[in-house]
Design a protein around this motif. Structure first.
Motif, PDB file in Angstrom:
ATOM      1  N   LEU A  28     -21.926 -20.960  59.916  1.00 24.68           N
ATOM      2  CA  LEU A  28     -20.968 -19.882  59.724  1.00 24.68           C
ATOM      3  C   LEU A  28     -21.593 -18.267  59.726  1.00 24.68           C
ATOM      4  O   LEU A  28     -20.744 -17.603  59.634  1.00 24.68           O
ATOM      5  N   GLY A  29     -22.901 -18.183  59.947  1.00 23.15           N
ATOM      6  CA  GLY A  29     -23.237 -16.928  60.133  1.00 23.15           C
ATOM      7  C   GLY A  29     -24.406 -16.479  58.851  1.00 23.15           C
ATOM      8  O   GLY A  29     -24.371 -15.203  58.890  1.00 23.15           O
ATOM      9  N   LYS A  30     -24.640 -17.125  57.958  1.00 20.44           N
ATOM     10  CA  LYS A  30     -25.330 -16.635  56.617  1.00 20.44           C
ATOM     11  C   LYS A  30     -26.709 -16.109  57.136  1.00 20.44           C
ATOM     12  O   LYS A  30     -26.985 -14.988  56.681  1.00 20.44           O
ATOM     13  N   THR A  31     -27.368 -16.667  57.944  1.00 26.62           N
ATOM     14  CA  THR A  31     -28.664 -16.266  58.315  1.00 26.62           C
ATOM     15  C   THR A  31     -28.581 -15.099  59.183  1.00 26.62           C
ATOM     16  O   THR A  31     -29.283 -14.012  59.048  1.00 26.62           O
ATOM     17  N   HIS A  32     -27.614 -14.984  60.135  1.00 25.95           N
ATOM     18  CA  HIS A  32     -27.405 -13.861  61.004  1.00 25.95           C
ATOM     19  C   HIS A  32     -27.067 -12.634  60.021  1.00 25.95           C
ATOM     20  O   HIS A  32     -27.711 -11.495  60.416  1.00 25.95           O
ATOM     21  N   LEU A  33     -26.291 -12.841  59.170  1.00 27.21           N
ATOM     22  CA  LEU A  33     -25.980 -11.458  58.411  1.00 27.21           C
ATOM     23  C   LEU A  33     -26.769 -11.184  57.635  1.00 27.21           C
ATOM     24  O   LEU A  33     -27.205  -9.872  57.385  1.00 27.21           O
ATOM     25  N   ALA A  34     -27.597 -12.223  56.879  1.00 27.53           N
ATOM     26  CA  ALA A  34     -28.980 -11.626  55.983  1.00 27.53           C
ATOM     27  C   ALA A  34     -29.920 -10.731  56.922  1.00 27.53           C
ATOM     28  O   ALA A  34     -30.555  -9.809  56.457  1.00 27.53           O
TER      29      ALA A  34
ATOM     30  N   ILE B 181     -24.854 -14.543  49.732  1.00 28.04           N
ATOM     31  CA  ILE B 181     -23.761 -15.204  50.805  1.00 28.04           C
ATOM     32  C   ILE B 181     -23.952 -16.541  50.933  1.00 28.04           C
ATOM     33  O   ILE B 181     -25.007 -17.085  51.337  1.00 28.04           O
ATOM     34  N   PHE B 182     -22.799 -17.273  50.657  1.00 32.64           N
ATOM     35  CA  PHE B 182     -22.897 -18.778  50.827  1.00 32.64           C
ATOM     36  C   PHE B 182     -21.655 -19.446  51.715  1.00 32.64           C
ATOM     37  O   PHE B 182     -20.581 -18.440  51.920  1.00 32.64           O
TER      38      PHE B 182
ATOM     39  N   VAL C 108     -33.996 -14.035  50.648  1.00 30.31           N
ATOM     40  CA  VAL C 108     -34.393 -15.481  50.628  1.00 30.31           C
ATOM     41  C   VAL C 108     -33.289 -16.361  51.570  1.00 30.31           C
ATOM     42  O   VAL C 108     -32.096 -16.218  50.786  1.00 30.31           O
ATOM     43  N   ASP C 109     -33.690 -17.055  52.497  1.00 32.49           N
ATOM     44  CA  ASP C 109     -32.582 -17.870  53.247  1.00 32.49           C
ATOM     45  C   ASP C 109     -32.636 -19.246  52.508  1.00 32.49           C
ATOM     46  O   ASP C 109     -33.736 -19.625  52.165  1.00 32.49           O
ATOM     47  N   ASP C 110     -31.542 -19.914  52.198  1.00 36.56           N
ATOM     48  CA  ASP C 110     -31.400 -21.091  51.856  1.00 36.56           C
ATOM     49  C   ASP C 110     -31.899 -21.441  50.560  1.00 36.56           C
ATOM     50  O   ASP C 110     -32.859 -22.276  50.124  1.00 36.56           O
ATOM     51  N   ILE C 111     -31.576 -20.774  49.577  1.00 39.56           N
ATOM     52  CA  ILE C 111     -32.021 -20.458  48.166  1.00 39.56           C
ATOM     53  C   ILE C 111     -31.858 -21.905  47.543  1.00 39.56           C
ATOM     54  O   ILE C 111     -32.475 -22.076  46.652  1.00 39.56           O
ATOM     55  N   GLN C 112     -30.944 -22.577  47.853  1.00 44.03           N
ATOM     56  CA  GLN C 112     -30.521 -23.946  47.300  1.00 44.03           C
ATOM     57  C   GLN C 112     -31.792 -25.116  47.325  1.00 44.03           C
ATOM     58  O   GLN C 112     -31.680 -25.808  46.593  1.00 44.03           O
TER      59      GLN C 112
END
Length: 475
Positions: free
Chosen positions: A184-190, A178-179, A242-246
């Motif tokens: 925009l809700g990436k962490t929320h959705l994860a 998810i990017f 895994v959050d913020d893989i970048q």
């Protein structure tokens, strides 16, 4: 009846299962395959070198007893390691390694681990000295699908996430990446996916971890010389988020260890969920072998919420907080805070707080004051559509002409300037920018940005175009 590799190994497994914990048996012995039996030597296939090392270090005595019972004092064990081919070799790489105790398998009594006494797994989430073998999911139950509102901007990502939650590891969305931009809700959705999985499949081991925390734990494991324990801890997960893989960018050691963990999980049908502020194609300093795996499943982008979604988010937030607000104020907020959901919710909280603390009614004037103060400290983001309109008007053409396939020089330059400013003023990925400006690919956008930079430094007239448009877009 003559013995076969399968019957010998099946009998060994029955003995082993009675002497170790169920979790250890499933993790370390179920994946093993019997390959062949040659005299008294049994060859077994294991999925990795790490697997072989763990068996030799922790279970060699147990294996010795089991094999001796089946094949006698001269029993030998040979491991066949079947490694995944990484760079397109037609055959997987295999390596044969005899057990370190192959010459010492005598028919004698040895210490066998008692049931539930297998080596304890080191949990990097547990503070040293505090005994806790339970793996907590690290999920936030407040982030759920119920309060992740669906709209045009997130429909694909939300639908894919829900499909994964219903059948983790059993869809083609593995990994699910998810990017999108900040807030925009990436962490929320994860988290929502993880929470839903835990609700539907309470027996599954689910873990949420930020890439930053993962890196810190890896560094700590290297310092303490227990890297293998660290790897194994993550390899027993059923679902890894895994959050913020970048943030693994440029960290070669962490990328390498994550590569092996990812491979193990994927090969064993476990679910991997990743979030990133960039599409895989835009990630810098991430190894190509890792990027290629990120693309195996589905990459779903979260875009800025449209007006209707922003209104729904505001109303949902007010409902959850038990606050009523006039419709015109809801519309005002939705019209004026377009950057991201986090800022939108922050403005609502500020508005409610000001009204409550100062005992003032929520009015449009108060809303304007809050929005002005709130937005003043945030960089307001213009849309790609708005950028295209400003550039088209400046060059006295319509947007359709700007997006067309024509190669006329002045139209090409206008298109390149639109791409340049879209990259500068929005958080959209290169692929998303290209898609919205005439269905181009990310490479075209990258080329356009480089061309604008070069022409700005060599062509005075072109530099004037850039300066004029920059002023129009930052008014």
């Amino acid at each position: 009846m003559s013995k076969t590799a399968e019957t010998v190994w099946s009998n060994c497994l029955s003995f082993i299962e009675d002497n170790i914990s169920t979790q250890a048996y499933k993790t370390w012995f179920e994946p093993i395959k019997a390959v062949k039996l040659n005299d008294n030597a049994l060859s077994i296939q294991v999925p990795s070198k790490f697997f072989y090392e763990w068996l030799e270090e922790h279970y060699v005595k147990l294996l010795k007893v089991a094999l001796t019972k089946e094949l006698g004092a001269k029993a030998k064990l040979v491991y066949i390691i079947k490694m995944e081919n990484t760079y397109g070799n037609k055959q997987p790489f295999t390596e044969k390694i005899p057990s370190s105790n192959r010459s010492q398998m005598k028919d004698q009594e040895v210490d066998v681990p008692l049931k539930n006494k297998s080596p304890e797994l080191k949990n990097p989430f547990v503070i040293p000295g505090i005994r806790n073998v339970k793996i907590e999911s690290q999920l936030n139950p407040n982030y759920s699908f119920d309060n992740f509102l669906e709209g045009e901007s997130n429909r694909l990502a939300r639908s894919a996430g829900y499909a994964v939650a219903n059948k983790p590891g059993g869809t083609s969305f593995n990994p699910l990446l998810i990017f999108g931009g900040v807030g925009l809700g990436k962490t929320h959705l994860a988290h929502a996916i993880g929470v839903e999985i835990k609700e539907k499949y309470p027996e599954k081991t689910v873990l949420y971890i930020s890439a930053e925390k993962f890196t810190q734990q890896y560094i700590e494991s290297v310092k303490k010389n227990n890297r293998n324990d660290f790897i194994h801890f993550y390899q027993i997960m059923d679902v890894l988020i895994v959050d913020d893989i970048q943030l693994l960018s440029g960290k070669a050691g962490t990328q390498d260890v994550f590569f092996h963990i990812f491979n193990h999980l994927h090969q064993n049908g476990k679910q991997v969920i990743l979030t990133s502020d960039k599409a895989p194609v835009d990630m810098i300093d991430i190894e190509q072998r890792l990027l290629s795996r990120f693309k195996w499943g589905l990459s779903a982008e979260l875009n800025h919420p449209d007006y209707d979604t922003r209104v729904a988010i505001i109303k949902n937030k007010l409902y959850r907080d038990g606050v009523e607000m006039p419709e015109d104020i809801v519309e005002f907020l939705a019209n004026n805070i377009k950057t991201n959901i986090r800022e939108l919710e922050g403005a609502i909280i500020s508005l409610i707080a000001h009204s409550s603390f100062n005992k003032r009614e929520i009015t449009i004037d108060l809303a304007k004051k809050i929005v002005d103060n709130y937005v003043k400290y945030t960089k307001r983001e213009v849309s790609i559509d708005y950028i295209q309109k400003i550039v088209s008007d400046y060059f006295q053409m319509d947007v359709d002409t700007l997006q067309s396939k024509t190669r006329k020089r002045h139209i090409v330059q206008a298109r390149q300037l639109a791409m340049f400013f879209a990259k500068k003023f929005t958080k959209a990925s290169l692929a998303s920018i290209g898609s919205q400006i005439g269905q181009r690919d990310h490479a075209t956008v990258l080329h356009a940005c480089k061309t604008v930079d070069n022409l700005s430094s060599t062509d005075k007239q072109f530099k004037k175009y850039v300066d004029d448009l920059n002023k129009k877009l930052t008014l």
